[in-house]
Design an enzyme around this catalytic site. Structure first.
Site, PDB file in Angstrom:
ATOM      1  N   LYS A   1       0.833  -1.208   0.000  1.00  0.00           N
ATOM      2  CA  LYS A   1       0.000   0.000   0.000  1.00  0.00           C
ATOM      3  C   LYS A   1       0.860   1.247   0.000  1.00  0.00           C
ATOM      4  O   LYS A   1       2.018   1.245   0.445  1.00  0.00           O
ATOM      5  CB  LYS A   1      -0.973   0.023   1.193  1.00  0.00           C
ATOM      6  CG  LYS A   1      -0.339   0.018   2.594  1.00  0.00           C
ATOM      7  CD  LYS A   1       0.132   1.365   3.101  1.00  0.00           C
ATOM      8  CE  LYS A   1       0.838   1.259   4.437  1.00  0.00           C
ATOM      9  NZ  LYS A   1       1.646   2.419   4.806  1.00  0.00           N
TER      10      LYS A   1
ATOM     11  N   ALA B   1      10.108  -3.713   5.895  1.00  0.00           N
ATOM     12  CA  ALA B   1      10.174  -2.558   6.830  1.00  0.00           C
ATOM     13  C   ALA B   1      10.440  -1.253   6.093  1.00  0.00           C
ATOM     14  O   ALA B   1      11.332  -0.488   6.427  1.00  0.00           O
ATOM     15  CB  ALA B   1      11.237  -2.789   7.915  1.00  0.00           C
TER      16      ALA B   1
ATOM     17  N   ASP C   1      -2.658  -2.152   9.509  1.00  0.00           N
ATOM     18  CA  ASP C   1      -2.749  -2.119   8.044  1.00  0.00           C
ATOM     19  C   ASP C   1      -3.269  -3.423   7.440  1.00  0.00           C
ATOM     20  O   ASP C   1      -3.445  -3.511   6.216  1.00  0.00           O
ATOM     21  CB  ASP C   1      -1.363  -1.834   7.432  1.00  0.00           C
ATOM     22  CG  ASP C   1      -0.859  -0.436   7.755  1.00  0.00           C
ATOM     23  OD1 ASP C   1      -1.688   0.444   8.059  1.00  0.00           O
ATOM     24  OD2 ASP C   1       0.369  -0.232   7.698  1.00  0.00           O
TER      25      ASP C   1
HETATM   26  O1  C5P Z   1      -0.707  -1.818  14.229  1.00  0.00           O
HETATM   27  P1  C5P Z   1       0.723  -2.174  13.988  1.00  0.00           P
HETATM   28  O2  C5P Z   1       1.180  -3.322  14.829  1.00  0.00           O
HETATM   29  O3  C5P Z   1       1.044  -2.370  12.543  1.00  0.00           O
HETATM   30  O4  C5P Z   1       1.559  -0.912  14.424  1.00  0.00           O
HETATM   31  C1  C5P Z   1       2.946  -0.991  14.627  1.00  0.00           C
HETATM   32  C2  C5P Z   1       3.375   0.146  15.536  1.00  0.00           C
HETATM   33  O5  C5P Z   1       3.202   1.400  14.849  1.00  0.00           O
HETATM   34  C3  C5P Z   1       2.544   0.292  16.790  1.00  0.00           C
HETATM   35  O6  C5P Z   1       3.071  -0.484  17.824  1.00  0.00           O
HETATM   36  C4  C5P Z   1       2.684   1.777  17.088  1.00  0.00           C
HETATM   37  O7  C5P Z   1       3.935   2.038  17.692  1.00  0.00           O
HETATM   38  C5  C5P Z   1       2.721   2.393  15.712  1.00  0.00           C
HETATM   39  N1  C5P Z   1       1.386   2.859  15.243  1.00  0.00           N
HETATM   40  C6  C5P Z   1       0.823   3.967  15.840  1.00  0.00           C
HETATM   41  N2  C5P Z   1      -0.391   4.410  15.412  1.00  0.00           N
HETATM   42  C7  C5P Z   1      -1.044   3.785  14.387  1.00  0.00           C
HETATM   43  C8  C5P Z   1      -0.477   2.657  13.777  1.00  0.00           C
HETATM   44  C9  C5P Z   1       0.753   2.212  14.228  1.00  0.00           C
HETATM   45  O8  C5P Z   1       1.401   4.562  16.750  1.00  0.00           O
HETATM   46  N3  C5P Z   1      -2.212   4.257  13.993  1.00  0.00           N
END
Ligand code: C5P
Length: 308
Positions: free
Chosen positions: A11, A102, A142
């Protein structure tokens, strides 16, 4: 069935506004996701009963991808099996990566989404797309979009989706920098920039102009409305990204922005030919590790092959 193979897309965030930090530590977002034609492929096979999940990964920089349950695809298969009440999901999972690791393009989320649809088919589970989306939201912010694909508005952590109409393809150059940026570190840098007064949280977000441009399908118009609030944070951690963005714009891109939390930069072109010429030019500058052409929107995770 002896295997099911599925693909899921990377994405780009056409718009990513960070509204503030929530009590749970996540950031409240208003974003417009756009699925593009860089895809990972995930093959799921039945595992030996009681053996858990075995993950192997091939492709570009695959050595950086975790094995075991640190891998989002493995957790996806486990959570699916648990919700379906069929144990912990014994499976062999093979991931073929084309999405940079990443890099701000949600490659791990794509692998999880592909693993969900593949394992549902492998085990013949009567779970709906909504059921899968709920499991997906528990895996990562995501992952629901990697299941849905297309173009969609995302709110909450990014997991609450509403589809967006877009009437024609957009053509992109994807410039993949060396090295990785960890998403939590980029959000932490955004927090730091806000605390120091260098950056303001977005307020009163209105993506109406972007959505109208997408409906009309005119790339120059879409280019006017691309925005990423995480860009200053990514550039603060990796100053060389500013040079990559400038170079793409100087080479004639309609617009350039950091993809998600970076370090990948994406550039919008008027059409496929312009994108391919731009890709060659950016590649020739030697500023980034790899350059790819991609178009969007494309569908979300789907099964592409199976053997009975
Ligand atoms: O949701 P996901 O595990 O992919 O997110 C990875 C990290 O990115 C979270 O632990 C957080 O630190 C950060 N994040 C955030 N706010 C979001 C999405 C991700 O702070 N809306």
């Amino acid at each position: 069935m002896t295997f099911v193979r599925a693909v899921a897309p990377a994405k780009i965030n056409l718009s990513l506004r960070v509204l503030g930090v929530r009590d749970d530590g996540y950031h409240e977002l208003a974003t417009v996701f756009h699925a593009v034609s860089l895809t990972d492929e995930v093959c799921v096979r039945p595992g030996t009963p009681g053996s858990g999940r075995r993950v192997s990964t091939s492709g570009d920089r695959a050595e950086g991808v975790p094995s075991g349950d640190a891998n989002l695809a493995s957790r996806a298969v486990r959570d699916l099996a648990r919700v379906a009440g069929i144990g912990d999901g014994d499976a062999v999972i093979e991931i073929a990566k084309s999405i940079p690791v990443a890099a701000g393009m949600a490659g791990g989320s794509a692998d999880a989404a592909a693993a969900l649809v593949a394992a549902r088919a492998l085990w013949g589970l009567a779970l709906s797309d909504e059921d899968l989306s709920e499991i997906a939201a528990g895996l990562g912010s995501d992952v629901p979009f990697a299941l849905a694909g297309g173009t969609a508005q995302g709110t909450g952590r990014g997991e609450v989706l509403a589809p967006v109409l877009s009437s024609s393809s957009l053509h992109w150059v994807v410039a993949i920098s060396d090295g990785e940026l960890a998403t939590p570190e980029v959000y932490a840098e955004w927090d730091r920039l806000v605390a120091s007064g260098d950056v303001q949280p977005s307020a009163g977000v209105d993506d109406a102009a972007l959505l109208a441009a997408l409906r009309r399908g005119e790339a120059p118009d879409v280019a006017q409305h691309l925005v990423n609030d995480l860009e200053p944070a990514a550039i603060s951690l990796r100053p060389s990204l500013a040079r990559v963005l400038d170079a793409g714009r100087e080479c004639g891109a309609l617009a350039g922005l950091v993809s998600g939390s970076g370090p990948t930069c994406v550039f919008l072109a008027t059409d496929r030919e312009a994108a391919i010429a731009l890709a060659a030019e950016i590649s020739g500058l030697g500023l980034v590790r790899a350059v790819r052409y991609a178009h969007g929107p494309v569908p979300g995770a789907r099964v592409v092959d199976r053997s009975h």
